[in-house]
Motif scaffolding. Structure first.
Motif, mmCIF file in Angstrom:
data_model
loop_
_atom_site.group_PDB
_atom_site.id
_atom_site.type_symbol
_atom_site.label_atom_id
_atom_site.label_comp_id
_atom_site.label_asym_id
_atom_site.label_seq_id
_atom_site.Cartn_x
_atom_site.Cartn_y
_atom_site.Cartn_z
ATOM 1 N N LEU A 356 0.867 -1.264 -0.002
ATOM 2 C CA LEU A 356 0.012 0.006 -0.070
ATOM 3 C C LEU A 356 0.996 1.119 0.004
ATOM 4 C CD1 LEU A 356 -2.839 -0.787 2.383
ATOM 5 C CD2 LEU A 356 -2.978 -0.752 0.060
ATOM 6 N N GLY A 357 2.079 1.203 0.791
ATOM 7 C CA GLY A 357 2.776 2.393 0.954
ATOM 8 C C GLY A 357 2.062 3.425 1.900
ATOM 9 N N THR A 358 0.986 3.643 1.951
ATOM 10 C CA THR A 358 0.075 4.510 2.704
ATOM 11 C C THR A 358 -1.151 3.982 3.267
ATOM 12 O OG1 THR A 358 1.199 6.381 1.629
ATOM 13 C CG2 THR A 358 -0.507 6.967 3.111
ATOM 14 N N LEU A 359 -1.454 3.949 4.477
ATOM 15 C CA LEU A 359 -2.516 3.544 5.194
ATOM 16 C C LEU A 359 -3.052 4.655 6.235
ATOM 17 C CD1 LEU A 359 -4.052 0.695 5.227
ATOM 18 C CD2 LEU A 359 -2.788 0.241 7.457
ATOM 19 N N ILE A 441 9.591 -3.109 4.575
ATOM 20 C CA ILE A 441 8.498 -2.668 4.055
ATOM 21 C C ILE A 441 7.993 -1.339 4.352
ATOM 22 C CG2 ILE A 441 6.015 -2.962 3.627
ATOM 23 C CD1 ILE A 441 6.503 -5.889 3.440
ATOM 24 N N PHE A 442 7.927 -0.169 3.738
ATOM 25 C CA PHE A 442 7.870 1.132 4.548
ATOM 26 C C PHE A 442 6.212 1.425 4.263
ATOM 27 C CE2 PHE A 442 12.253 1.219 2.738
ATOM 28 C CZ PHE A 442 13.008 1.680 3.874
ATOM 29 N N LEU A 443 5.834 1.960 5.498
ATOM 30 C CA LEU A 443 4.397 2.276 5.396
ATOM 31 C C LEU A 443 4.291 3.727 6.016
ATOM 32 C CD1 LEU A 443 1.590 1.335 5.171
ATOM 33 C CD2 LEU A 443 1.414 0.463 7.237
ATOM 34 N N ASN A 444 3.486 4.586 5.214
ATOM 35 C CA ASN A 444 3.361 5.779 5.895
ATOM 36 C C ASN A 444 1.815 5.672 6.456
ATOM 37 O OD1 ASN A 444 5.717 6.991 5.327
ATOM 38 N ND2 ASN A 444 4.893 7.697 3.198
ATOM 39 N N ILE A 445 1.709 6.297 7.618
ATOM 40 C CA ILE A 445 0.146 6.335 8.120
ATOM 41 C C ILE A 445 -0.378 7.671 7.922
ATOM 42 C CG2 ILE A 445 -1.309 6.174 10.306
ATOM 43 C CD1 ILE A 445 0.383 3.582 9.424
HETATM 44 C C1 LIG Z 1 6.185 8.120 3.143
HETATM 45 O O1 LIG Z 1 6.022 9.549 3.334
HETATM 46 C C2 LIG Z 1 7.535 10.169 2.833
HETATM 47 C C3 LIG Z 1 7.430 11.584 2.990
HETATM 48 O O2 LIG Z 1 6.129 12.135 2.533
HETATM 49 C C4 LIG Z 1 7.901 9.845 1.302
HETATM 50 O O3 LIG Z 1 9.127 10.569 1.063
HETATM 51 C C5 LIG Z 1 7.991 8.180 1.282
HETATM 52 O O4 LIG Z 1 8.074 7.988 -0.079
HETATM 53 C C6 LIG Z 1 6.628 7.730 1.620
HETATM 54 N N1 LIG Z 1 6.619 6.444 1.562
HETATM 55 C C7 LIG Z 1 5.798 5.521 1.094
HETATM 56 C C8 LIG Z 1 6.067 4.065 1.162
HETATM 57 O O5 LIG Z 1 4.775 5.949 0.473
#
Ligand SMILES: *[C@@H]1O[C@H](CO)[C@@H](O)[C@H](O)[C@H]1NC(C)=O
Length: 751
Positions: A356-359, A441-445
């Protein structure tokens, strides 16, 4: 010499005599005595006296004897009987060689008269010689490919005997391959030939030892033997032979180059080059096999040459050729299968198939964050992969299928607490030792508007000295919102409840962006001592969230009012005549001067003094009216809390309050009238009018209840009390144990 001559004469005589006898026909032909060869001494040969018609009585006298030295060696005559006897054994073969007959002429001589007689002795052959081969061993070489029926001449045996005593036959020891064929030459001699009856196989039997026997015809027969050695010569009639038609071996895929895998062995019973085996990959062997394995041509050692990889190929099967050096060469193949054994040489591979990347932080537990698949090309437990993430994270791994995982949320998320996660996923296989791979795995909330703006204080108290300038900054009402973006973008607004008779916007302005509150007018403590309004901070979320803060504005008093004399009543500048009885003694109360000051605290602390007295000794005024306590400087605090000046802390505020009902009520009315006058500029006095004036100024709802109660500011001359009395305080809070209802009831009554 005489003897020699005599001998010669004898020979001459003898010849003559022989001629005569023959001629006379006494014995026509010869008297011949047969005697076997090798007869012993004394063997009777014949009776010559009898045969020559000689008188046996005279034999001795006439000295009958054998003539000739050679014959005398072998024969003698017994003079008593006239018998010819063997003197020494005679070897026929020495005497006659291989002649078929062996006749020895004998001559006999008598004296007185000298006579000569002749006879023959036939040395009869005795089978005293066995056949003999010139060599005891006969060597013969025969190619194993020789066809049956082929003949191989053999050397003859020899036999010194003659005739029937000579060789009459040959025999061969019994065997299944060879026979003997004997040919008779024209001279009667026999020639033996070896006849091949059955095909030979050198590899089965490479040589034969036969016994060749020659037998003569004697009685008993005699024989001689020779060993016949037949060597079978090799022909390349055998292909090399592997011990097994197929081989199967296994090797760890990590086996080092140079390792011996197997030594192949092929046997070839042929001789020489025909039996020299060389190994090679069969013609159709692919190059990758030839590059991986090396085969030694003569030893047959198969060694590993290149690196193996179970994952790309887990076995190899190919053919190996063994070929001999014969002409033409013969060859055979065997198949070889090399099974590779897996070694845990591959770490698991993690593939994030989607993420997802973002949740949003509002995501329900169980929301899929990423789909992960793992691969491990190893086999068995080396390829069994498990996946894990750190314990402390609000995430969990679920597996629906083997090697397929979903990363899901396992608990509530809060962006304000943690706005992003680096989820380290570790894949480990079950090998020994296990290999593992990590992937983050990176996840932004992402933000959800789940936090209302919050003011730093729930209520705000602002102090502003009266007579301020319009536009002065009163306070800044900062609120914060932990959300982000629009969810944290705050705007401020004034809340105007419907039931509020005074609009807050009439006296303050609020900057909607900054929350700064500015005064829009100058405050007059005597009119307005406190104001209250609510400010709402509202974010721009969807839906927006808000919170409010109550601001209490306190106007601080300045000494901007002069005291006003309430009693005795007189128009300003006019006289206020007081009647006195004709004779009064000193100390007579002329009048009671009552003045009020609309300010508060010390600003309202009024003192009295006589300005224009005709005779200062006639009248006196008390300066403060009793023991009046100095006022409280900070009226906002309850009595008990006042930091206080003298007279406020000692609690001794039970000053002189007009004693009768009339005085009290009248005083209150005057104060209200004064207040009303100050508020609307009119000088109207009278009950109720002040209330109307307040309402006109502050709005219809703004009644006395909303007007600051300044009765406390009015000091009753001659007392130390204020109108509010000691118990009813300005802030409306009842001090402990006080009867604050007294003041309130008083106001209500007036209204
Ligand atoms: C999470 O947010 C950061 C800052 O906005 C961004 O650089 C990064 O690509 C984002 N990561 C994902 C997995 O979307």
């Amino acid at each position: 010499m005489l003897r020699k001559v005599g001998s010669w004469v004898e020979i001459c005589w003898g010849a003559t005599l022989l001629f005569l006898i023959c001629h006379l026909g006494y014995v026509c032909g010869q008297i011949r005595y047969p005697v076997p060869e090798e007869s012993q001494e004394g063997t009777f040969v014949g009776n010559v006296a009898q045969d020559f018609l000689l008188d046996t009585e005279s034999l001795s006298a006439r000295r009958l004897q054998v003539a000739g030295e050679v014959n005398q060696r072998h024969f003698r005559v017994d003079l008593d009987s006239g018998a010819l006897l063997i003197k020494n054994p005679i070897d026929r073969e020495a005497l006659c060689g291989l002649s078929a007959s062996c006749i020895v002429p004998l001559e006999f001589v008598t004296e007185g008269p000298l006579e000569m007689y002749r006879a023959e002795v036939e040395i009869v052959d005795v089978n005293d010689h066995a056949p003999r081969f010139p060599r005891q061993q006969l060597d013969l070489e025969i190619g194993e490919a020789a066809p049956p029926g082929q003949r191989f001449p053999l050397e003859k045996a020899q036999d010194a005997d003659v005739g029937s005593n000579s060789i009459s036959s040959y025999r061969l020891s019994s065997n299944e391959h060879f026979a003997l064929d004997v040919k008779k030459r024209s001279d009667g001699s026999l020639v033996p030939e070896l006849l091949l009856e059955k095909p030979l196989d050198r590899e089965k039997q490479s040589d034969y030892r036969l016994v060749l026997t020659a037998v003569d015809g004697g009685n008993p027969p005699r024989s001689g033997t020779a060993e016949l050695r037949v060597s079978v010569l090799d022909v390349n009639d055998n292909a090399p032979a592997f011990q097994q038609s197929s081989y199967r071996i296994s090797v760890l895929e990590s086996a080092p180059a140079g390792m011996l895998l197997i030594q192949l062995n092929a046997s070839d019973p042929d001789l020489g080059p025909s039996g020299n085996v060389t190994f090679s990959f069969s013609g159709h062997t692919p190059d990758r096999v030839r590059n991986l394995f090396s085969l030694h041509p003569t030893t047959g050692k198969l060694t590993l040459q290149g690196p193996l990889d179970f994952e790309s190929e887990n076995y190899y099967e190919f053919d190996i050729r063994a070929r001999d050096g014969g002409s033409p060469a013969m060859e055979q193949h065997c198949s070889l299968r090399v099974d590779l054994l897996d070694v845990n040489d591959n770490a698991p591979h993690i593939t994030v198939t989607s993420e997802l990347g973002t949740l949003p932080e509002s995501a329900e537990p169980g929301t899929v964050v990423a789909l992960i698949s793992v691969q491990d090309p190893d086999s068995g437990s080396n390829g069994d992969v498990s996946l894990r993430i750190p314990d402390h994270l609000p995430f969990a791994l679920k597996s629906a299928f083997r090697n397929q995982f979903s990363l899901v949320t396992a608990g509530p998320l809060d962006r304000e607490a943690k706005s992003s996660y680096d989820i380290m996923v570790t894949a480990s296989d079950a090998g020994n030792p296990p290999l593992s791979t990590q992937r983050t795995i990176f996840l932004n909330i992402s933000d959800v508007n789940d936090n209302p703006p919050s003011f730093f204080q729930r209520s705000h108290e602002v102090f502003v000295p009266e007579n301020n300038r319009p536009g002065d900054l009163l306070c800044s009402l900062a609120a914060s919102d932990p959300d982000s973006g629009l969810n944290a973008l705050i705007s401020y607004s004034l809340l105007e409840p419907r039931n509020r008779d005074v609009s807050a916007s009439s006296f303050i302005s609020l900057n909607p962006q900054t929350g700064a509150v500015h005064a829009t007018r100058s405050f007059d403590y005597e009119q307005t001592q406190t104001l209250q309004f609510e400010v709402q901070a509202r974010d721009r979320g969807n839906p927006p969230l808000s919170s409010t803060v109550t601001v209490r504005l306190f106007v601080l008093d300045l000494n901007d009012n002069a005291p006003a004399v309430l009693r005795p009543r007189a128009r300003p500048g006019s006289l206020c005549p007081q009647a006195l009885p004709p004779s009064v003694g000193a100390g007579h109360l002329v009048t009671k001067v009552t003045a009020v000051d609309l300010d508060s605290g010390y600003n309202a602390w009024v003192s009295y003094q006589l300005l224009e007295a005709p005779d200062p000794s006639l009248f006196a005024v008390s300066r403060y009216a009793g023991e009046q306590a100095p006022p409280n400087t900070d009226w906002r605090f309850s009595q008990a809390q006042r930091p206080g000046t003298s007279g406020s802390q000692n609690g001794d505020e039970t000053g002189t309050w007009p004693n009768n009902q009339f005085d009290t009520e009248m005083l209150q009315a005057m104060i209200l009238a004064s207040a009303s006058e100050a508020a609307d500029g009119s000088s109207t006095l009278g009950g109720g009018a002040g209330t109307m004036g307040l309402s006109a100024r502050y709005g219809p709802q703004f009644t006395l209840q909303h007007v600051p109660d300044y009765r406390q500011n009015v000091y009753i001359p001659g007392s130390n009390a204020t109108l509010t009395n000691a118990a009813g305080k300005r802030d409306g809070k009842a001090p402990a144990g006080g009867n604050g209802s007294k003041k309130k009831s008083g106001k209500k009554e007036k209204k």
